[in-house]
Design an enzyme around this catalytic site. Structure first.
Site, PDB file in Angstrom:
ATOM      1  N   PRO A   2       0.838  -1.205   0.000  1.00  0.00           N
ATOM      2  CA  PRO A   2       0.000   0.000   0.000  1.00  0.00           C
ATOM      3  C   PRO A   2       0.871   1.253   0.000  1.00  0.00           C
ATOM      4  O   PRO A   2       1.740   1.401   0.850  1.00  0.00           O
ATOM      5  CB  PRO A   2      -0.795  -0.095   1.309  1.00  0.00           C
ATOM      6  CG  PRO A   2      -0.582  -1.475   1.820  1.00  0.00           C
ATOM      7  CD  PRO A   2       0.684  -1.994   1.212  1.00  0.00           C
ATOM      8  N   GLU A   3       0.655   2.107  -0.954  1.00  0.00           N
ATOM      9  CA  GLU A   3       1.362   3.383  -1.013  1.00  0.00           C
ATOM     10  C   GLU A   3       0.433   4.470  -0.487  1.00  0.00           C
ATOM     11  O   GLU A   3      -0.718   4.202  -0.143  1.00  0.00           O
ATOM     12  CB  GLU A   3       1.794   3.669  -2.457  1.00  0.00           C
ATOM     13  CG  GLU A   3       2.840   2.700  -2.996  1.00  0.00           C
ATOM     14  CD  GLU A   3       4.217   2.892  -2.357  1.00  0.00           C
ATOM     15  OE1 GLU A   3       4.428   3.946  -1.719  1.00  0.00           O
ATOM     16  OE2 GLU A   3       5.055   2.006  -2.484  1.00  0.00           O
ATOM     17  N   HIS A  91      -5.201 -14.569   9.364  1.00  0.00           N
ATOM     18  CA  HIS A  91      -4.511 -13.270   9.319  1.00  0.00           C
ATOM     19  C   HIS A  91      -5.397 -12.077   9.665  1.00  0.00           C
ATOM     20  O   HIS A  91      -4.997 -10.938   9.468  1.00  0.00           O
ATOM     21  CB  HIS A  91      -3.817 -13.033   7.972  1.00  0.00           C
ATOM     22  CG  HIS A  91      -3.028 -14.207   7.492  1.00  0.00           C
ATOM     23  ND1 HIS A  91      -1.962 -14.718   8.197  1.00  0.00           N
ATOM     24  CD2 HIS A  91      -3.165 -14.993   6.393  1.00  0.00           C
ATOM     25  CE1 HIS A  91      -1.477 -15.765   7.541  1.00  0.00           C
ATOM     26  NE2 HIS A  91      -2.188 -15.951   6.452  1.00  0.00           N
ATOM     27  N   ARG A 110       1.520 -10.768   6.139  1.00  0.00           N
ATOM     28  CA  ARG A 110       2.973 -10.767   6.329  1.00  0.00           C
ATOM     29  C   ARG A 110       3.394 -10.086   7.627  1.00  0.00           C
ATOM     30  O   ARG A 110       4.558 -10.174   8.023  1.00  0.00           O
ATOM     31  CB  ARG A 110       3.648 -10.113   5.119  1.00  0.00           C
ATOM     32  CG  ARG A 110       3.395 -10.926   3.855  1.00  0.00           C
ATOM     33  CD  ARG A 110       4.050 -10.316   2.644  1.00  0.00           C
ATOM     34  NE  ARG A 110       5.502 -10.301   2.755  1.00  0.00           N
ATOM     35  CZ  ARG A 110       6.303  -9.757   1.859  1.00  0.00           C
ATOM     36  NH1 ARG A 110       5.798  -9.185   0.796  1.00  0.00           N
ATOM     37  NH2 ARG A 110       7.599  -9.769   2.024  1.00  0.00           N
ATOM     38  N   ARG A 151      23.166  19.227  -1.454  1.00  0.00           N
ATOM     39  CA  ARG A 151      22.996  17.769  -1.336  1.00  0.00           C
ATOM     40  C   ARG A 151      23.529  17.075  -2.588  1.00  0.00           C
ATOM     41  O   ARG A 151      23.189  17.444  -3.708  1.00  0.00           O
ATOM     42  CB  ARG A 151      21.499  17.420  -1.140  1.00  0.00           C
ATOM     43  CG  ARG A 151      20.859  18.014   0.096  1.00  0.00           C
ATOM     44  CD  ARG A 151      21.305  17.340   1.378  1.00  0.00           C
ATOM     45  NE  ARG A 151      21.147  15.898   1.356  1.00  0.00           N
ATOM     46  CZ  ARG A 151      20.025  15.262   1.731  1.00  0.00           C
ATOM     47  NH1 ARG A 151      18.985  15.948   2.140  1.00  0.00           N
ATOM     48  NH2 ARG A 151      19.951  13.952   1.699  1.00  0.00           N
TER      49      ARG A 151
END
Ligand SMILES: [Zn+2]
Length: 270
Positions: A2-3, A91, A110, A151
């Site tokens: 999931p983003e 789960h 997981r 940077r």
């Protein structure tokens, strides 16, 4: 995984079912997920009214007067609202049972997800030091330009640094850099203000578009049989190494930057 768009869609899907409801009880079917579930969750949450369902980066917070339950979906987690007596599947680790007979059920095969506790008025260490939200006004080209001076890290790593901006994962970073025409390996300090403006805009439009598309999956949160589908992406470069660039037709190149696969067009991105 999931983003940010999936997490935001999860938030929008849950909020109408959860906000304003009180927690009747908590069912923990195991003591831990990625980390032990702290005792405060079971001790303090019952009896509390959930005032808001909030997102910060990829964390969801259920805010109550006593504090906030802090959830992360990890690699494979999902949250659904369903009747509290709906059959429990493998789960299904946690039920937050609400006063209307529904439960907010956390499923995670997981177990890279987490359920933690943030005391009222406190900031959990996981949330401390995070950069601005990509869809907030604090995030724009000027901000990226200022943060990046001096940077030397590749601009892609810079964009994926959660201290710079949260929730721009590997897919979105690759796509945003392609849209903005910036080579992912270019040192962050050597990207101009104008090009950072294009990059911020690209990242925002990609994320906003994904969240918009996510609206079609909202039904998954109320139907117990609906599997949570992560969004099918229309991708220009991610996962397309060696295939023609959608802009110029030349083969896309790939390399690993900071352990992550990166694909770009050496002609269109510089
Ligand atoms: Zn190209």
């Amino acid at each position: 995984m999931p983003e940010l768009p999936e997490v935001e869609t999860t938030r929008r899907g849950l909020a109408p079912h959860v906000e304003g409801r009180s927690v009747a009880r908590i069912l923990l079917r195991r003591p831990d997920l990625r980390w032990p579930i702290p005792p405060e969750v079971a001790m303090r949450l019952p009896g509390q009214r959930i005032e808001t369902v909030r997102r910060r980066a990829k964390y969801l917070l259920l805010d109550t007067q006593a504090g906030s339950a802090l959830l992360h979906l990890g690699m494979s987690g999902s949250l659904r609202v369903l009747p509290a007596d709906a059959p429990v599947r493998a789960h299904d680790h946690v039920d937050i049972v609400l006063d209307d007979g529904h439960a907010l059920r956390f499923h995670d095969s997981r177990r890279f997800g987490c359920l933690l506790w943030q005391a009222a008025g406190a900031c959990h260490p996981l949330l401390a030091g995070l950069g601005p939200e990509p869809l907030s006004e604090a995030f724009d080209g000027d901000y990226l330009f200022q943060r990046s001076r001096g940077r030397k890290v590749p601009v892609k790593s810079f964009l994926m640094d959660q201290a710079v901006v949260v929730g721009v994962g590997n897919i979105y970073a690759a796509e945003a850099l392609f849209l903005a025409g910036i080579a992912p390996l270019r040192p962050a300090g050597q990207v101009s203000r104008a090009r950072y403006a294009a990059l911020a805009e690209a990242a925002q439009s990609i994320l906003a578009h994904a969240i918009e598309r996510g609206g079609t999956t909202l039904r998954d949160f109320i139907h117990p049989d609906g599997a949570p589908g992560y969004f099918a992406q229309e991708l220009s470069v991610y996962g397309r190494a060696g295939r023609p660039c959608p802009r110029c037709g030349r083969p896309l190149k790939s390399a690993r930057i900071g352990q992550r696969a990166t694909v770009w067009c050496p002609r269109c991105q510089h």
